[in-house]
Structures are given as structure tokens and as C-alpha cells.
Write an enzyme that holds these catalytic residues in place. Structure first.
Site, PDB file in Angstrom:
ATOM      1  N   HIS A  43      23.720   9.994  51.948  1.00  0.00           N
ATOM      2  CA  HIS A  43      24.505   9.523  50.796  1.00  0.00           C
ATOM      3  C   HIS A  43      24.424   7.998  50.749  1.00  0.00           C
ATOM      4  O   HIS A  43      24.381   7.340  51.774  1.00  0.00           O
ATOM      5  CB  HIS A  43      25.977   9.946  50.932  1.00  0.00           C
ATOM      6  CG  HIS A  43      26.719   9.880  49.643  1.00  0.00           C
ATOM      7  ND1 HIS A  43      27.253   8.716  49.164  1.00  0.00           N
ATOM      8  CD2 HIS A  43      26.973  10.831  48.716  1.00  0.00           C
ATOM      9  CE1 HIS A  43      27.833   8.947  47.996  1.00  0.00           C
ATOM     10  NE2 HIS A  43      27.677  10.221  47.699  1.00  0.00           N
ATOM     11  N   ASP A  83      26.706  18.297  48.042  1.00  0.00           N
ATOM     12  CA  ASP A  83      25.781  19.330  47.539  1.00  0.00           C
ATOM     13  C   ASP A  83      25.317  20.303  48.603  1.00  0.00           C
ATOM     14  O   ASP A  83      24.641  21.284  48.280  1.00  0.00           O
ATOM     15  CB  ASP A  83      24.551  18.649  46.913  1.00  0.00           C
ATOM     16  CG  ASP A  83      24.936  17.896  45.644  1.00  0.00           C
ATOM     17  OD1 ASP A  83      24.514  16.743  45.471  1.00  0.00           O
ATOM     18  OD2 ASP A  83      25.709  18.469  44.842  1.00  0.00           O
TER      19      ASP A  83
HETATM   20  C1  SDX Z   1      25.189  13.091  44.958  1.00  0.00           C
HETATM   21  O1  SDX Z   1      26.412   8.317  44.563  1.00  0.00           O
HETATM   22  C2  SDX Z   1      27.192   9.346  44.542  1.00  0.00           C
HETATM   23  O2  SDX Z   1      28.404   9.247  44.678  1.00  0.00           O
HETATM   24  C3  SDX Z   1      26.514  10.669  44.298  1.00  0.00           C
HETATM   25  C4  SDX Z   1      27.371  11.925  44.472  1.00  0.00           C
HETATM   26  C5  SDX Z   1      28.456  12.008  43.422  1.00  0.00           C
HETATM   27  O3  SDX Z   1      29.485  12.664  43.700  1.00  0.00           O
HETATM   28  O4  SDX Z   1      28.232  11.522  42.286  1.00  0.00           O
HETATM   29  O5  SDX Z   1      27.975  11.925  45.764  1.00  0.00           O
HETATM   30  C6  SDX Z   1      26.536  13.198  44.322  1.00  0.00           C
HETATM   31  O6  SDX Z   1      24.255  12.726  44.295  1.00  0.00           O
HETATM   32  C7  SDX Z   1      25.046  13.385  46.426  1.00  0.00           C
HETATM   33  C8  SDX Z   1      23.598  13.132  46.980  1.00  0.00           C
HETATM   34  C9  SDX Z   1      22.741  14.350  46.644  1.00  0.00           C
HETATM   35  N1  SDX Z   1      21.312  14.065  46.963  1.00  0.00           N
HETATM   36  C10 SDX Z   1      20.716  14.678  48.010  1.00  0.00           C
HETATM   37  O7  SDX Z   1      21.280  15.415  48.828  1.00  0.00           O
HETATM   38  C11 SDX Z   1      19.213  14.379  48.114  1.00  0.00           C
HETATM   39  C12 SDX Z   1      18.838  14.106  49.578  1.00  0.00           C
HETATM   40  N2  SDX Z   1      19.417  12.806  49.965  1.00  0.00           N
HETATM   41  C13 SDX Z   1      18.689  11.659  49.729  1.00  0.00           C
HETATM   42  O8  SDX Z   1      17.520  11.647  49.037  1.00  0.00           O
HETATM   43  C14 SDX Z   1      19.398  10.332  49.967  1.00  0.00           C
HETATM   44  O9  SDX Z   1      20.149  10.466  51.092  1.00  0.00           O
HETATM   45  C15 SDX Z   1      20.238   9.808  48.810  1.00  0.00           C
HETATM   46  C16 SDX Z   1      19.455   9.764  47.547  1.00  0.00           C
HETATM   47  C17 SDX Z   1      21.441  10.652  48.639  1.00  0.00           C
HETATM   48  C18 SDX Z   1      20.687   8.401  49.199  1.00  0.00           C
HETATM   49  O10 SDX Z   1      19.539   7.656  49.301  1.00  0.00           O
HETATM   50  P1  SDX Z   1      19.552   6.078  49.622  1.00  0.00           P
HETATM   51  O11 SDX Z   1      20.933   5.559  49.777  1.00  0.00           O
HETATM   52  O12 SDX Z   1      18.657   5.425  48.621  1.00  0.00           O
HETATM   53  O13 SDX Z   1      18.947   6.003  51.038  1.00  0.00           O
HETATM   54  P2  SDX Z   1      17.395   5.997  51.372  1.00  0.00           P
HETATM   55  O14 SDX Z   1      16.666   7.004  50.533  1.00  0.00           O
HETATM   56  O15 SDX Z   1      16.925   4.585  51.352  1.00  0.00           O
HETATM   57  O16 SDX Z   1      17.434   6.562  52.878  1.00  0.00           O
HETATM   58  C19 SDX Z   1      17.714   5.696  53.998  1.00  0.00           C
HETATM   59  C20 SDX Z   1      16.902   6.282  55.132  1.00  0.00           C
HETATM   60  C21 SDX Z   1      15.417   6.408  54.786  1.00  0.00           C
HETATM   61  O17 SDX Z   1      14.706   6.380  56.004  1.00  0.00           O
HETATM   62  P3  SDX Z   1      14.097   4.930  56.529  1.00  0.00           P
HETATM   63  O18 SDX Z   1      13.332   4.324  55.360  1.00  0.00           O
HETATM   64  O19 SDX Z   1      15.298   4.110  56.942  1.00  0.00           O
HETATM   65  O20 SDX Z   1      13.195   5.300  57.695  1.00  0.00           O
HETATM   66  O21 SDX Z   1      17.350   7.628  55.404  1.00  0.00           O
HETATM   67  C22 SDX Z   1      16.295   8.538  55.123  1.00  0.00           C
HETATM   68  C23 SDX Z   1      15.303   7.801  54.249  1.00  0.00           C
HETATM   69  O22 SDX Z   1      13.993   8.337  54.422  1.00  0.00           O
HETATM   70  N3  SDX Z   1      16.896   9.666  54.413  1.00  0.00           N
HETATM   71  C24 SDX Z   1      16.580  10.936  54.614  1.00  0.00           C
HETATM   72  C25 SDX Z   1      17.444  11.664  53.775  1.00  0.00           C
HETATM   73  N4  SDX Z   1      18.223  10.829  53.096  1.00  0.00           N
HETATM   74  C26 SDX Z   1      17.885   9.591  53.492  1.00  0.00           C
HETATM   75  N5  SDX Z   1      15.666  11.515  55.420  1.00  0.00           N
HETATM   76  C27 SDX Z   1      15.615  12.862  55.385  1.00  0.00           C
HETATM   77  N6  SDX Z   1      16.414  13.643  54.601  1.00  0.00           N
HETATM   78  C28 SDX Z   1      17.321  13.079  53.782  1.00  0.00           C
HETATM   79  N7  SDX Z   1      18.092  13.828  53.016  1.00  0.00           N
END
Ligand code: SDX
Length: 429
Positions: free
Chosen positions: A306, A363
Site C-alpha cells: 500500500h 483488497d
Molecule cells: C487500493 O491509496 C489508497 O488508499 C488505495 C486504497 C483505497 O482504499 O483507495 O487503499 C485501495 O488501491 C489498495 C491497493 C490495491 N493494489 C494492489 O493490491 C496491487 C498490488 N500492490 C501494489 O502494486 C503496490 O503495493 C501499490 C500499487 C498498492 C503501492 O505501490 P507503491 O506505493 O507505488 O509502491 P511500489 O510499487 O514502488 O513498491 C515498493 C516496493 C517495490 O520494490 P523495490 O523497487 O523497492 O525493490 O515494493 C514492491 C515493489 O516492487 N512491491 C511489491 C508489491 N507491492 C510493492 N512486490 C510484490 N508484490 C506486491 N504486491
């Protein structure tokens, strides 16, 4: 604590005011930055940038705190109903008896959509994703009430808020009925908000249908948990579109499309599809945890991580407990729930996830409940949208009430070609 920040650019020193919120969050106010220095700040995805002040929802990602108008989500989840929470978010306080009755009456009176709108569904293929249908139909609502876009007319806007919250159920249910080829079921005025929606979704004219109170209670809880989440992607979309003085229907239609994204609300559908993939692959959880860590795999654990929560998403905790309870009550043993729990356990022990503070988000478990309640996977994000609608309305209203609101228009840093001459066709290489 000083309430100023000092910025040095070249030989220029600029003092910038620091503002604080009611929970002592601090922001450097850079309103005078470009005027005084010619420089702007850059912050792709707004990771460090507040787009606005807001009094609607407070969340603390480090502590896993979420409050709507100051009331903790845990108390609302336990004691409130979705209609009451919608009123709280939009109007700022829990309604008294008279306010709740008149809000509920408005919702009851505005549940039907214009009969002409039913024909719009004929144009969609039965394979149309319900989020595309929902957004198109919500935007089309604006054509039926052109006179009701005058924000200054408080009474007509109150009707507009209630109309949208009420009709979104009807549109969502009709989208589902269109998909499965069953007749549309009209709203029933004697039913409460969630029961009315369940009836429109799952009843058929050929036989009686009784709404299960446990399922109705689960819908209330899930809608409450999804009702707002400060400046998330879809809410920021509603605010940006609304900042151009766009009407509420069109602003919400844009928010629905932002929510559809698999990184946002669309994740609840992706989680179930991921769990089904793991199940089909023999339930090899470790393989998929490893895949999620492998940057070349493009695979992510959907429902994990998140932008703001670097601790447990408080909503995920409540949903996980509810999933156990509702499946037990309904006598359902869903292997996907076991896989989800195994996945969570494996990830939370793995340094990759621990270091990056990746926890299950709202989710991760919600789809397990939706499945148990009989919803098809492609309706999950529609359910998220129904829940989030009061939050979108509250933010659109707050923005329009703020006299300092201006149209949102970010700056950029240009990195393209510098000035050059036009070259006639016959002289080009
Ligand atoms: C919602 O913002 C809100 O409030 C949203 C929400 C709401 O109520 O409105 O809470 C609802 O959208 C919840 C999120 C649902 N999305 C997912 O579950 C999709 C999977 N999660 C991600 O793609 C990710 O965690 C996000 C999009 C939710 C957040 O992404 P960020 O903040 O842009 O973080 P990032 O992608 O830069 O990740 C940071 C690190 C990265 O690794 P490094 O580059 O540091 O090596 O964490 C890793 C990412 O690769 N990472 C994951 C991961 N999520 C982040 N690695 C594996 N699996 C994951 N799910």
C-alpha cells in the site's frame, strides 16, 4: 518547533511557511516558490505531496489508523450502517434521527433509473466489464438532470448526492443482470439499502427471494470499510475533474474509471484470479511468493502492499475476521481462503516483504467474502465503487465548498527538443 522551512536556491534564501493539521502532520507551503525563485518542485505520483487540506478522513499508515470524520473505522464497522456512514462522510457528523430518516427517504425515493436508460444496456455486449458500464451509465445520469448542477442550490445538491448513492445500486444490478441474461429487477421501497441491492442482484421474477440478514450485514460492513480513504487515486481523480467545475455525475464517472485499475480497486478481482492460478498450480504458495520477489517476473502479490499503510491495513484485519465468520455461517469451505492465509503467512515471514513493509491491504480478503455472497469476480470492483461513492461525493462537496479551490493544473519539467526550425518534406532525411 519552527513553523518555517528555509530553502536555499543558488544565492537565494527563501523562508517557506509550515502548516500543521489537526493530527500534527506538517506541510511546507510552497505557494510562493515559483514566483520568488522561478523553480518548481517535482514529485511523480505525489509520494511526498499533499494536494489539499481535508477534514473528511484521517489515516496514519505507520500506525494503521483510519478514521472517518474522527470516528475510528473499527467502531463504525461494529456499530454503524452504510447509509449512516455515507451521511457522516458527506455532512460531517453522524445524523440525528430526523436527518437519518430524511436521508433514507431520499435514497428510497430516488432508486429507479429513467426507463429510457434501460435501453442503454442493449448496446453493451454481455461480455462488457461492469466497471465500463457503471461509469458510462453514471455519466449518462447527468443528461437526465441538467438543471441540478448548481452547487449553490444546497437542497438540489442534497437530492443529487442521495440520487447518485441510490441509483448506483440499480445500475450495478442491471449491469449484472444484462451480463447473465436475466430480467432487470426493480428496486423495492420497503427494503433497506443493502437488502434492496441484494434483491435487485439475486432475485428473479419466477420465484420469491428472501434476503439473508447475515449477507445483508456483511454488505453493510464491506461498504462501510470501502467508503473513503482520503486522497487515493480515484478520489484525487474526482477532485481534479471536479476542480474544473465539472458536474458531480461526470466527476464520479471519472473516479470509477480510475478505481478500475488493477493497482487500485481492480486489485480485488486480481486477487481472486491470482489465488485461482495458485490453486490450479497445486497450491504452491512458495513458488508465487518467490515470483513476486523476482523483478523480471512482472508478477505481484495482488492485494499486498500500500502507498500509505506501512503496517497492517486496518480494513484488511476486519475483512479477514469477517471472511472466517461469514463462510462459517454460510457453511462454505473455500479453498481460496486457505491459500490466501498461507500466502499471507509466507509473505509476512519473508524479508523481501518485511523490509518493504508489504502487508495485506483492503483488497486481499474482500473477494473471498464477495465470492461467498454469490457475486461474480468481475462485479467485485463495482462493489468497491458502490462503497466508495459517499467518499467521492464528500470530497467533491468539500472541494466545491472551499472558496480557495482553483482548477488543478500541475506544472512539468520539459525534457524534449529545444527550439528548432520546420523542415520541408523534400529536405527531410
Ligand atoms: C487500493 O491509496 C489508497 O488508499 C488505495 C486504497 C483505497 O482504499 O483507495 O487503499 C485501495 O488501491 C489498495 C491497493 C490495491 N493494489 C494492489 O493490491 C496491487 C498490488 N500492490 C501494489 O502494486 C503496490 O503495493 C501499490 C500499487 C498498492 C503501492 O505501490 P507503491 O506505493 O507505488 O509502491 P511500489 O510499487 O514502488 O513498491 C515498493 C516496493 C517495490 O520494490 P523495490 O523497487 O523497492 O525493490 O515494493 C514492491 C515493489 O516492487 N512491491 C511489491 C508489491 N507491492 C510493492 N512486490 C510484490 N508484490 C506486491 N504486491
Amino acid at each position: 518547533m519552527t513553523d518555517k522551512a528555509e530553502l536555499i536556491i543558488g544565492d537565494q534564501k527563501l523562508e517557506l511557511p509550515i502548516i500543521s493539521g489537526s493530527e500534527n502532520e506538517r506541510a511546507i507551503d510552497i505557494a510562493q516558490l515559483r514566483g520568488k525563485t522561478g523553480a518548481v518542485t517535482i514529485d511523480p505520483a505525489f509520494m511526498n505531496t499533499a494536494s489539499t487540506k481535508s477534514a473528511i478522513t484521517f489515516l496514519d499508515g505507520e500506525k494503521g489508523i483510519l478514521r472517518y470524520r474522527g470516528i475510528p473505522i473499527e467502531q463504525l464497522a461494529e456499530k454503524s450502517k452504510f447509509v449512516e456512514v455515507a451521511f457522516l462522510l458527506i455532512y460531517g457528523n453522524l445524523p440525528n434521527k430526523e436527518q437519518l430518516d430524511s436521508f433514507s427517504t431520499l435514497l428510497t425515493r430516488h432508486s429507479l433509473i429513467h426507463e429510457d436508460m434501460k435501453r442503454f444496456f442493449d448496446g453493451f455486449p454481455s461480455t462488457a466489464h461492469p466497471m465500463a458500464v457503471l461509469s458510462s451509465m453514471v455519466c449518462s445520469l447527468s443528461t437526465y438532470y441538467p438543471e441540478e448542477h448548481n452547487f449553490a442550490d444546497k437542497q438540489s445538491m442534497d437530492v443529487t448526492y442521495a440520487r447518485l448513492i441510490s441509483k448506483v445500486r440499480t445500475i450495478a444490478a442491471y449491469a449484472y443482470k444484462k451480463e447473465i441474461g436475466q430480467p432487470f429487477v426493480y428496486p423495492q421501497n420497503h427494503l433497506r439499502y443493502c437488502a434492496n441491492y441484494l434483491n435487485m442482484m439475486f432475485s428473479v421474477p419466477a420465484e420469491p427471494y428472501e434476503v439473508d440478514p447475515d449477507i445483508e450485514a456483511a454488505m453493510n460492513l464491506l461498504f462501510i470499510l470501502h467508503a473513503d480513504h482520503e486522497q487515493n487515486c480515484s478520489t484525487s481523480t474526482v477532485r481534479l475533474v471536479g476542480s474544473a467545475k465539472t458536474n458531480l455525475y461526470a466527476s464520479v464517472a471519472a473516479g470509477i474509471l480510475a478505481l478500475w485499475g488493477p493497482l487500485h480497486g481492480g486489485a480485488n478481482q486480481e486477487v481472486i484470479e491470482m489465488l485461482q492460478l495458485i490453486q490450479k498450480d497445486g497450491g504452491n504458495v512458495k513458488k508465487y511468493v518467490d515470483l513476486a520477489k523476482d523483478k523480471t517476473s512482472n508478477f505481484r502479490l495482488m492485494g499486498f502492499g500500500h502507498r500509505v499503510y506501512k503496517n497492517f491495513d486496518p480494513r484488511a484485519k476486519i475483512i479477514k475476521t469477517t471472511a472466517d465468520k461469514i463462510l462459517k455461517k454460510l457453511g462454505i469451505n473455500d479453498p481460496l481462503l486457505d491459500i490466501a492465509k498461507e500466502l499471507e503467512e509466507a509473505a509476512l515471514k519473508d524479508p523481501y516483504f518485511v523490509e518493504r513493509k508489504l502487508y495485506p491491504n483492503v483488497d486481499f480478503y474482500s473477494g473471498i467474502i464477495y465470492r461467498a455472497l454469490g457475486f461474480p469476480t468481475d462485479m467485485f470492483t463495482v462493489l468497491f465503487a458502490i462503497g466508495r461513492l459517499p467518499g467521492w461525493i464528500a470530497h467533491w462537496k468539500e472541494m466545491n465548498e472551499d472558496p480557495t479551490t482553483k482548477i488543478g493544473r500541475p506544472r512539468q519539467i520539459y525534457t524534449g527538443e529545444v527550439a528548432r526550425e520546420y523542415v520541408p518534406l523534400d529536405q527531410r532525411k
